[in-house]
Structure formats: C-alpha cells, structure tokens
Design a protein around this motif. Sequence first.
Motif, short mmCIF file in Angstrom:
data_model
loop_
_atom_site.label_atom_id
_atom_site.label_comp_id
_atom_site.label_asym_id
_atom_site.label_seq_id
_atom_site.Cartn_x
_atom_site.Cartn_y
_atom_site.Cartn_z
N LEU A 133 -40.62 -16.23 5.78
CA LEU A 133 -39.78 -16.39 4.60
C LEU A 133 -39.86 -17.85 4.16
O LEU A 133 -39.77 -18.75 5.00
CB LEU A 133 -38.32 -16.05 4.90
N VAL A 134 -40.03 -18.09 2.87
CA VAL A 134 -40.16 -19.46 2.37
C VAL A 134 -39.19 -19.70 1.23
O VAL A 134 -39.19 -18.95 0.23
CB VAL A 134 -41.60 -19.77 1.91
N LEU A 166 -32.45 -13.13 3.89
CA LEU A 166 -31.98 -13.03 5.27
C LEU A 166 -31.51 -11.62 5.59
O LEU A 166 -31.74 -11.11 6.70
CB LEU A 166 -30.89 -14.06 5.54
N LEU A 167 -30.85 -10.97 4.64
CA LEU A 167 -30.44 -9.58 4.89
C LEU A 167 -31.66 -8.69 5.06
O LEU A 167 -31.70 -7.83 5.95
CB LEU A 167 -29.55 -9.07 3.76
N LEU A 207 -28.79 -17.02 -4.27
CA LEU A 207 -28.66 -15.57 -4.16
C LEU A 207 -29.88 -14.99 -3.44
O LEU A 207 -29.74 -14.12 -2.57
CB LEU A 207 -28.50 -14.96 -5.55
N CYS A 208 -31.06 -15.47 -3.79
CA CYS A 208 -32.28 -14.95 -3.17
C CYS A 208 -32.33 -15.25 -1.68
O CYS A 208 -32.81 -14.42 -0.90
CB CYS A 208 -33.49 -15.53 -3.86
N LEU A 263 -26.46 -17.04 6.78
CA LEU A 263 -26.29 -16.69 8.19
C LEU A 263 -24.90 -16.11 8.44
O LEU A 263 -24.75 -15.11 9.15
CB LEU A 263 -26.48 -17.93 9.07
N ALA A 264 -23.88 -16.75 7.85
CA ALA A 264 -22.51 -16.29 8.05
C ALA A 264 -22.31 -14.91 7.45
O ALA A 264 -21.68 -14.03 8.08
CB ALA A 264 -21.54 -17.29 7.43
#
Length: 458
Positions: A184-185, A86-87, A80-81, A116-117
């Motif tokens: 981002l990690v 990404l958003l 979920l994170c 990504l999708a």
Amino acid sequence: MAPVSTPVCDFVEKYVRQNPLRLHMPGHKGLGETERLDITEVTGAPAIYPAGGILLESERRAAALFGAGRTVYSAEGSSLCVRAMLLLAKLQAMEAGRAPVILAGRNAHRSFLSALALTDLSAEWLWGDSLLTCTPSPDRVAKALDAMETPPAAVYLTSPDYLGFRADITGIARLCHDRGVPLLVDNAHGAYLRFLPRDQHPLSLGADLVCDSAHKTLPVLTGGAYLHIHRDAPAVFAREAERAMSLFASTSPSWLILQSLDRANALLEEDFPSALADFLPLAEASRDRIRAMGYDVLNTEELKVTLAPKSRGCTGEELHRALRETGIEGEFADPDFLVLMLSPATGAAGLARLEEALARLPRRAPLREAPPSPPRARRMASPREAMLNPTEVRPLEQCLGRVLADPCVSCPPAVPILMCGEVIGEDAIRCFAYYGRTELTCSRLPGRNEREEETGWR
C-alpha cells in the motif's frame, strides 16, 4: 480528435441551464457564481458510493488514465482513502489468515493512525533517518518481514514523503508479491508522477493500493483524491473498495470537488502531460540556479524545491517568513527545511520571482544544531485504546512517563513525532520541544501511564 468525456461536468451544466426550482439541498439554492454549480444527489446525479451513471463513467475514465484496474473518487482527500486502504488490507488478511498488523514506514501521515484506531489494526515500524523521511531499501523491508512472527496484512509506505524523497517501489513491490503481502502506498504528493515523460507512479511500479491527493499536484480543487487499485491486486480490494470508502465518508460529498476531478480527466488526457514536460527543465534549471546562490537544495521529486537553509545561517521558518514578506507563500517550514511546491502553473515567471527573492536574502554564518532523531518509545496501548478513550491536555514538562493519546501535530506535515499509545520519554520531550510543542494530549486510561497520581486518572 473526439472531445474528452466529462460526464459529471456536462450533467451539472445542463442542470444549471434548465434553471430548475431547487427544492433540495444546499440551502444557497444555486445563487452565486460558484454556488450555481454546487448540487446534491438530484435525479441523474447518483450517490458517490456506490458510484453509478455519470460518476462511474468518470471514474472509469480516470482509471484508464492512471492505468488502474479500478479508481474510486474521494471528495475528502487522501485521508479517506488511507482509512479505506487499511480496511481493505484487513479484509484481505482475514481471508488469507495473516496477522492484523501493518508494517509501515514511521513517517506515515496522522490519518494512518486514525485508520489504525478505526480498523483496530496495529503497526510495526520501518524506521527512517529523520522524522519526515523513511525510504527503506527492499533489503531492509525483507529483514523487517523476516523479524515478524507471521506475515503482516500489508506493507505501507509514504512515497514521495513530505520532503519529496521516494522509496524503491519497484523493488519493494516485487519483494512483497514474492511473499504474498500487498503493498500500500500513500502517494498523496505524487499524483502527477503518472504523467512524467517516464511514468513513476507507484501503481505503475507495482503497488497494489495507492491513494493520490489529486489536489496537491494536479489542477483539482482541495479535497479531490483517488483510490487506485492495481489490475492484479487481490480481488477483495476492488470488490469491497466502495463499501470501505463509504464506511468512513460523509454522505454529503462536494459536487464541486467531483466536477473538478471529472474536469481533470480532460486536462490529463490533453494538456497537462505536455505542460508538465515543458515545465520540468525550467524547474530543474531553477533549482540549479538556487544552488549556485549557496542554498542547499535537496535532490527530491520533480515538483518540489526543498531547501535546507541552515547552511546559509537561517532556519526553514525564518526563511519562510522572509519569503512571505515578498509575497511568496511556501508549503511547509520547520527548523530545518522549507518545502516549496511547484506545478506547470508556476511557470517561468513564478520561478524567476522565487529566485529573485532568494537572491536578495543575506547569507549568515551556518547554523550547526541538528534535528533530533525520531524517538523510539515503548508501546503501552494500541492506537485504538489511546485515541478512543478519555484524554487530558498537559503542559509538555508534565508529560514524562505518560501515554500519548493524540498525534499532536498539525498539517502540514502531519507526521507524528510519537505514535498514539506510546510512552512519552525524555527523548520524545526534547523532540516535541524542538518542533515547538508546548502541551500534549495524554491518555487517561488508569494503569496505562508510568507516572500516575493516586487517583489513577490524573
């Protein structure tokens, strides 16, 4: 010393003591030892997004423990994170006028592909030396950024990776910030790194957004995770974090998991750091003794024993089966590696049991077969097109020239061999076969496969 605040646990215990008539979900009505603590959003127990009251108080306690500007709980793991990260990167890129592209380590978890999708982002890849490992140097990241026409929305790394290798987060974070690009990690396997005697958590090393699967290395129920936001990260990250999480999250979060995250705050503030510090020398000494038996033990992060057993004449899968016969269950095995995850709860007795089992196993002639290199394939469709349109399952030998539509890998390790939207070539076929795949899910988008029958769909 004042008791550590655990507002979520305290609320639920008080609720249970009142013995209310539960005319709300769940249907078990609190009957059962575990079920009695399983509630829903009753009066005083707010929705998880946006958090308020006892949940917000607990999240703020977690943020202080991890040194975050903001920490948001997940009851659905790091997956979920990852989607929320990404958003958030996309939203910040839109504000900054950057391209909707993520520069990512190729060993990303399959949840990165679904993210990504769902966000309609694309990826450019940083390649590693193997399927599971990608620890690029700052120089390699700089060269990859230089090769891009415009700066990406973010750089995305998995560190530690599934085998336990870590990237140079400090150097890469400095590089990214010099260029105005967020880092981002995916730190799913490294929540405990904050509590080492020398803090090695990616957030502390400069990453802007970090996800931790608390349940992997901390005393938290499966599904408990954190999204951490750096104090100096772009303001949009903290402003939009809960909305980003809520877009992809269930509206029925597990309050058992939320209590577990809340209870972990007390453990992390009191007992866990000292227990971890006491256990680390025991774990290192155990790794040394296993090396002395002739096993190839990789130099990875502190709470993993990662074995490359072909030097002793067996595959990782064969070694795992042998250990399983002694009552020892590992985390992950493939032809080349066996990953064993430790914690302070393993203790000296658990380490001794592992060593005894490994010492009893016979040594055979080394195996020479090397793993295939990750296939580099041509992209025919975006992850969104490949994953969210009609598909078909085909035997592996019939997939040459077709477009992969699903990562086709299990968890663990959930690292895709080929990315959705890429053409399945001969090197990919060999790689899938090496890791035991016998069929693949392919795209049915007409005109997107290199080899199509006259129907265009088959």
